[in-house]
Design a protein around this motif. Structure first.
Motif, PDB file in Angstrom:
ATOM      1  N   ARG A  14       0.830  -1.283  -0.110  1.00  0.00           N
ATOM      2  CA  ARG A  14       0.108   0.080   0.101  1.00  0.00           C
ATOM      3  C   ARG A  14       0.691   1.275  -0.107  1.00  0.00           C
ATOM      4  NH1 ARG A  14      -3.511  -2.963   3.599  1.00  0.00           N
ATOM      5  NH2 ARG A  14      -2.262  -2.132   5.199  1.00  0.00           N
ATOM      6  N   LEU A  15       1.987   1.350   0.809  1.00  0.00           N
ATOM      7  CA  LEU A  15       2.814   2.401   0.963  1.00  0.00           C
ATOM      8  C   LEU A  15       3.377   2.922  -0.380  1.00  0.00           C
ATOM      9  CD1 LEU A  15       3.867   2.182   4.565  1.00  0.00           C
ATOM     10  CD2 LEU A  15       2.334   3.910   3.774  1.00  0.00           C
ATOM     11  N   GLU A  16       4.025   1.563  -0.878  1.00  0.00           N
ATOM     12  CA  GLU A  16       4.853   1.697  -2.251  1.00  0.00           C
ATOM     13  C   GLU A  16       3.818   2.473  -3.258  1.00  0.00           C
ATOM     14  OE1 GLU A  16       7.897  -0.594  -3.912  1.00  0.00           O
ATOM     15  OE2 GLU A  16       7.894  -2.002  -2.322  1.00  0.00           O
ATOM     16  N   VAL A  17       2.576   1.539  -3.504  1.00  0.00           N
ATOM     17  CA  VAL A  17       1.690   2.070  -4.564  1.00  0.00           C
ATOM     18  C   VAL A  17       1.339   3.488  -4.192  1.00  0.00           C
ATOM     19  CG1 VAL A  17      -0.781   1.863  -5.140  1.00  0.00           C
ATOM     20  CG2 VAL A  17       0.621  -0.101  -5.051  1.00  0.00           C
ATOM     21  N   LEU A  18       1.051   4.041  -3.045  1.00  0.00           N
ATOM     22  CA  LEU A  18       0.595   5.471  -2.814  1.00  0.00           C
ATOM     23  C   LEU A  18       1.928   6.160  -3.179  1.00  0.00           C
ATOM     24  CD1 LEU A  18      -1.356   7.488  -1.799  1.00  0.00           C
ATOM     25  CD2 LEU A  18      -0.210   7.206   0.588  1.00  0.00           C
ATOM     26  N   SER A  19       3.113   5.713  -2.760  1.00  0.00           N
ATOM     27  CA  SER A  19       4.222   6.502  -3.251  1.00  0.00           C
ATOM     28  C   SER A  19       4.547   6.796  -4.795  1.00  0.00           C
ATOM     29  CB  SER A  19       5.591   5.921  -2.446  1.00  0.00           C
ATOM     30  OG  SER A  19       5.468   5.997  -1.086  1.00  0.00           O
ATOM     31  N   ILE A  48      -1.695  -5.954  -5.638  1.00  0.00           N
ATOM     32  CA  ILE A  48      -1.881  -4.548  -6.200  1.00  0.00           C
ATOM     33  C   ILE A  48      -3.264  -3.890  -6.085  1.00  0.00           C
ATOM     34  CG2 ILE A  48      -1.534  -2.913  -8.066  1.00  0.00           C
ATOM     35  CD1 ILE A  48       1.142  -3.710  -6.596  1.00  0.00           C
ATOM     36  N   ASP A  49      -3.952  -4.929  -6.626  1.00  0.00           N
ATOM     37  CA  ASP A  49      -5.695  -4.566  -6.750  1.00  0.00           C
ATOM     38  C   ASP A  49      -5.923  -4.589  -5.185  1.00  0.00           C
ATOM     39  OD1 ASP A  49      -5.491  -4.854  -9.136  1.00  0.00           O
ATOM     40  OD2 ASP A  49      -6.396  -6.939  -9.548  1.00  0.00           O
ATOM     41  N   THR A  50      -5.723  -5.231  -4.341  1.00  0.00           N
ATOM     42  CA  THR A  50      -6.060  -5.108  -2.959  1.00  0.00           C
ATOM     43  C   THR A  50      -5.592  -3.889  -2.202  1.00  0.00           C
ATOM     44  OG1 THR A  50      -5.835  -7.385  -2.365  1.00  0.00           O
ATOM     45  CG2 THR A  50      -5.781  -6.101  -0.603  1.00  0.00           C
ATOM     46  N   ALA A  51      -4.320  -3.271  -2.501  1.00  0.00           N
ATOM     47  CA  ALA A  51      -3.943  -2.071  -2.087  1.00  0.00           C
ATOM     48  C   ALA A  51      -4.640  -1.072  -2.764  1.00  0.00           C
ATOM     49  CB  ALA A  51      -2.307  -2.111  -2.671  1.00  0.00           C
ATOM     50  N   LEU A  52      -4.902  -1.031  -3.823  1.00  0.00           N
ATOM     51  CA  LEU A  52      -5.484   0.177  -4.546  1.00  0.00           C
ATOM     52  C   LEU A  52      -7.095   0.238  -3.902  1.00  0.00           C
ATOM     53  CD1 LEU A  52      -4.611  -0.161  -8.235  1.00  0.00           C
ATOM     54  CD2 LEU A  52      -4.148   1.703  -6.720  1.00  0.00           C
ATOM     55  N   ALA A  53      -7.566  -0.936  -3.726  1.00  0.00           N
ATOM     56  CA  ALA A  53      -9.001  -0.787  -3.047  1.00  0.00           C
ATOM     57  C   ALA A  53      -8.934  -0.448  -1.657  1.00  0.00           C
ATOM     58  CB  ALA A  53      -9.566  -2.443  -3.213  1.00  0.00           C
ATOM     59  N   ASP A  54      -7.857  -0.672  -1.298  1.00  0.00           N
ATOM     60  CA  ASP A  54      -7.643  -0.161   0.366  1.00  0.00           C
ATOM     61  C   ASP A  54      -7.519   1.552   0.491  1.00  0.00           C
ATOM     62  OD1 ASP A  54      -7.867  -2.932   1.463  1.00  0.00           O
ATOM     63  OD2 ASP A  54      -5.804  -3.243   1.943  1.00  0.00           O
TER      64      ASP A  54
END
Length: 90
Positions: A14-19, A48-54
Motif C-alpha cells: 500500500r505504501l509503495e503504491v501510494l508513493s 496491487i488490486d487489494t492495495a488500490l482498493a484499500d
C-alpha cells in the motif's frame, strides 16, 4: 499484537503504491503499469488490486475511467493522499 508477514507485506505494498502515484501525480495509471513499471518490489497483481482498493476506501487514491469508451481503469492520488504523503515526510 504483532502483524503477520502477510499483513506487513500488504502494508508495504500500500505504501509503495501510494508513493508511486504521489511521485507521478500529474496523471492516472493502470494497475498493471503500477505493478510492472513503478514498484521496486515484486508484488502480485492481486496484491496491487487489494492495495488500490484499500487506498481507495481510505480516500488516498481514486479510480479514473479512461479511454475512448471510458472503460480503462486507471488510478491517481487524491488531494488527501497528497496531504498524507507530505505530512509523513516531516
Amino acid at each position: 499484537m504483532e502483524m503477520t508477514e502477510e499483513q506487513l507485506r500488504l502494508e508495504d505494498c500500500r505504501l509503495e503504491v501510494l508513493s508511486a502515484l504521489y511521485n507521478r501525480r500529474t496523471g492516472a495509471h493502470e494497475a498493471a503499469t503500477i505493478r510492472t513499471v513503478f514498484l521496486r518490489n515484486p508484488y502480485t497483481q492481486a496484491e496491487i488490486d487489494t492495495a488500490l482498493a484499500d487506498l481507495n476506501r481510505l480516500g488516498l487514491v481514486e479510480e479514473v475511467l479512461a479511454g475512448v469508451a471510458q472503460t480503462i481503469s486507471t488510478w491517481q492520488v487524491t488531494a488527501e493522499g497528497l496531504r498524507f504523503k507530505e505530512r509523513s515526510k516531516r
